[in-house]
Design an enzyme around this catalytic site. Structure first.
Site, short mmCIF file in Angstrom:
data_model
loop_
_atom_site.label_atom_id
_atom_site.label_comp_id
_atom_site.label_asym_id
_atom_site.label_seq_id
_atom_site.Cartn_x
_atom_site.Cartn_y
_atom_site.Cartn_z
N GLY A 113 0.86 -1.12 -0.05
CA GLY A 113 0.11 -0.12 -0.13
C GLY A 113 0.97 1.16 0.00
O GLY A 113 1.88 1.20 0.20
N HIS A 115 12.57 12.20 -2.66
CA HIS A 115 12.89 10.75 -2.89
C HIS A 115 14.66 10.74 -3.50
O HIS A 115 15.41 10.21 -3.11
CB HIS A 115 12.12 10.26 -4.09
CG HIS A 115 11.07 9.45 -3.60
ND1 HIS A 115 10.95 7.89 -3.54
CD2 HIS A 115 10.01 9.52 -2.71
CE1 HIS A 115 9.83 7.59 -3.14
NE2 HIS A 115 9.33 8.55 -2.62
#
EC number: 2.7.1.156
Length: 175
Positions: A10, A50
């Site tokens: 998820g 990121h």
């Protein structure tokens, strides 16, 4: 030797961080192939976050669709993420209504590109989402995309040497 690893779970389950740690355990200078299309400012900031987290030892490649045009022979490559890659095909050619999108056609195109890309001798670490674990949407467009992702994730998992499900930051080996 070719190796395909699929990491699924998820949203915010720890998929990307786990994929990155795994890649670094296999290669000091892995490749990070980002498939994201930058839709808005919030998403652009996620991408920057990121990139900062990964650091300079990574070779970064931005590729929204044609993964197979990149030679990653004998390298370790994190492909993050398949969900966004599927989206780039799903909304191709200006088709953006449920009635215009042919899921089987998109699925065929994705399978063909996936097979071309993974013909290389490399270690592929694919990151994807499990979006079909919730209820069935009342929106046709969402149902079509959920079907596409589920079928394509199955296709990748069947070809994978390993499948890892991330649950609350914990990797659970499925295959």
């Amino acid at each position: 030797m070719k190796r395909i690893i699929l990491i699924t779970g998820g949203q915010r389950s720890g998929k990307s961080a786990y994929a990155e740690q795994l890649a670094l355990s296999l290669d000091a200078h892995p490749i990070y192939m980002a498939t994201a299309h930058i839709w808005d400012e919030e998403f652009r900031l996620r991408v920057i976050q990121h990139q900062r987290r990964r650091g300079g030892q990574w070779e970064n490649i931005e590729e929204e669709r044609l993964l197979s045009k990149h030679c990653i022979y004998n390298k370790v490559c994190v492909i993050d993420c398949l969900t966004l890659w599927y989206t780039n095909f799903f909304y191709d050619d200006g088709k953006n209504t449920a009635e215009e999108i042919d899921v089987q056609e998109v699925l065929s195109d994705l399978k063909d590109e996936f097979d071309r890309f993974t013909q290389q001798e490399a270690t592929f670490i694919f990151v994807t989402n499990e979006i079909g674990s919730g209820g069935v949407s009342d929106h046709l467009l969402q149902r079509k995309f959920t079907d596409l992702e589920g079928w394509m994730n199955q296709y990748v998992a069947q070809r994978a040497d390993e499948v890892i499900l991330m649950v609350a930051g914990i990797p659970v080996k499925i295959k």
